[in-house]
Design a protein around this motif. Structure first.
Motif, mmCIF file in Angstrom:
data_model
loop_
_atom_site.group_PDB
_atom_site.id
_atom_site.type_symbol
_atom_site.label_atom_id
_atom_site.label_comp_id
_atom_site.label_asym_id
_atom_site.label_seq_id
_atom_site.Cartn_x
_atom_site.Cartn_y
_atom_site.Cartn_z
ATOM 1 N N LEU A 136 0.608 -1.709 0.006
ATOM 2 C CA LEU A 136 0.181 -0.154 0.042
ATOM 3 C C LEU A 136 0.737 1.749 0.452
ATOM 4 C CD1 LEU A 136 -2.528 0.966 -0.305
ATOM 5 C CD2 LEU A 136 -3.087 0.707 2.427
ATOM 6 N N LYS A 137 2.087 1.248 0.806
ATOM 7 C CA LYS A 137 2.565 2.385 1.106
ATOM 8 C C LYS A 137 3.644 2.507 -0.958
ATOM 9 C CE LYS A 137 7.458 3.858 2.994
ATOM 10 N NZ LYS A 137 8.489 3.388 3.857
ATOM 11 N N VAL A 138 3.767 1.714 -1.415
ATOM 12 C CA VAL A 138 4.980 1.679 -2.175
ATOM 13 C C VAL A 138 3.464 1.982 -3.698
ATOM 14 C CG1 VAL A 138 4.799 0.704 -4.461
ATOM 15 C CG2 VAL A 138 6.222 -0.098 -2.330
ATOM 16 N N GLU A 139 1.813 1.780 -3.243
ATOM 17 C CA GLU A 139 1.333 2.412 -4.225
ATOM 18 C C GLU A 139 0.966 3.476 -4.062
ATOM 19 O OE1 GLU A 139 -1.126 1.000 -6.136
ATOM 20 O OE2 GLU A 139 -1.007 -1.263 -6.289
ATOM 21 N N TYR A 189 2.273 10.758 -3.499
ATOM 22 C CA TYR A 189 2.007 10.676 -2.047
ATOM 23 C C TYR A 189 3.448 10.443 -1.072
ATOM 24 C CZ TYR A 189 -2.889 10.914 -3.556
ATOM 25 O OH TYR A 189 -3.986 10.986 -4.322
ATOM 26 N N SER A 190 3.171 11.346 0.008
ATOM 27 C CA SER A 190 4.207 10.374 1.374
ATOM 28 C C SER A 190 3.171 9.462 1.766
ATOM 29 C CB SER A 190 4.253 11.986 1.879
ATOM 30 O OG SER A 190 5.193 11.133 3.365
ATOM 31 N N ALA A 191 4.254 8.063 2.664
ATOM 32 C CA ALA A 191 3.665 7.237 2.948
ATOM 33 C C ALA A 191 4.759 6.714 4.400
ATOM 34 C CB ALA A 191 3.282 6.053 2.169
ATOM 35 N N LYS A 192 3.851 6.051 5.242
ATOM 36 C CA LYS A 192 4.601 5.724 6.265
ATOM 37 C C LYS A 192 3.438 4.313 6.952
ATOM 38 C CE LYS A 192 7.514 6.459 10.910
ATOM 39 N NZ LYS A 192 7.113 6.554 11.824
ATOM 40 N N PHE A 193 4.328 4.131 7.084
ATOM 41 C CA PHE A 193 3.044 2.259 8.147
ATOM 42 C C PHE A 193 4.039 2.411 9.511
ATOM 43 C CE2 PHE A 193 5.849 0.091 5.718
ATOM 44 C CZ PHE A 193 6.203 -0.939 6.612
ATOM 45 N N PHE A 240 -7.836 -0.264 -4.963
ATOM 46 C CA PHE A 240 -6.055 0.886 -4.521
ATOM 47 C C PHE A 240 -7.323 1.759 -5.380
ATOM 48 C CE2 PHE A 240 -3.488 4.604 -4.732
ATOM 49 C CZ PHE A 240 -2.930 4.106 -3.609
ATOM 50 N N ASP A 241 -7.409 1.950 -6.293
ATOM 51 C CA ASP A 241 -8.293 3.380 -6.967
ATOM 52 C C ASP A 241 -9.319 3.052 -5.844
ATOM 53 O OD1 ASP A 241 -6.865 3.507 -9.039
ATOM 54 O OD2 ASP A 241 -7.496 1.712 -10.325
#
Length: 172
Positions: free
Chosen positions: A17-20, A26-30, A106-107
């Motif tokens: 999900l982070k890669v998507e 987007y900036s993403a962290k988990f 994801f969409d």
């Protein structure tokens, strides 16, 4: 650019999900646990959060409380493979924007945040079996787990309800 926080105990799912999100800029962290989330210093910088309902032994609804306390403007979406009407209602009461079932495209997730308009010619409706399971879980919750009482309210025999529950038991 939106900052996205993903909270789920499935590290592979989080990484995917982070890669998507990152592929779209987007900036993403988990975080894979509530304790990891509590160590996060900058919860207020996140615009969106994707939270699993079951995070190991922890409850994703508690995560919604933590996130909303730190950042009331954050949009939170609950994802779950074990959905029910009662938990959906509770999630919204606690401040979640949406309550969605896994697996999810994801969409569809992006559309839930309202960031991307997806033109679907055919609307997808939940299956009848899924609705039946959700309703059974709702009635069971109302009866505090009492199968006999729930069967009576549903107008079916107790053994029939037990068969249905066995059929809907999540596999792990």
């Amino acid at each position: 650019m939106k900052n996205v926080l993903i909270i789920d105990d499935d590290r592979n799912f989080c990484e995917s999900l982070k890669v998507e999100f990152q592929d779209l800029g987007y900036s993403a962290k988990f975080c894979t646990s509530i304790s990891e989330l509590e160590e996060e210093q900058e919860i207020t910088k996140y615009d969106w959060a994707v939270v699993d309902l079951r995070i190991g032994i922890d409850n994703g609804l508690d995560v919604v409380d933590i996130l909303k306390k730190e950042n009331s403007e954050m949009e939170v979406i609950i994802l779950t493979g074990f959905g029910s009407i009662s938990t959906a209602v509770e999630a919204v009461k606690r401040g979640a924007k949406q309550y969605l079932s896994k697996p999810i495209q994801f969409d569809e997730l992006l559309e839930s945040f309202g960031d991307q308009q997806i033109d679907n010619e055919v609307e997808s409706y939940p299956s009848l079996a899924r609705k039946e399971r959700e309703y059974i879980e709702f009635v069971l919750n109302e009866c505090d787990g009492n199968i006999s009482q729930a069967a009576k309210k549903l107008g079916i025999h107790r053994q029939s309800l037990q068969r249905k529950l066995k059929k809907y038991t999540p596999l792990k």
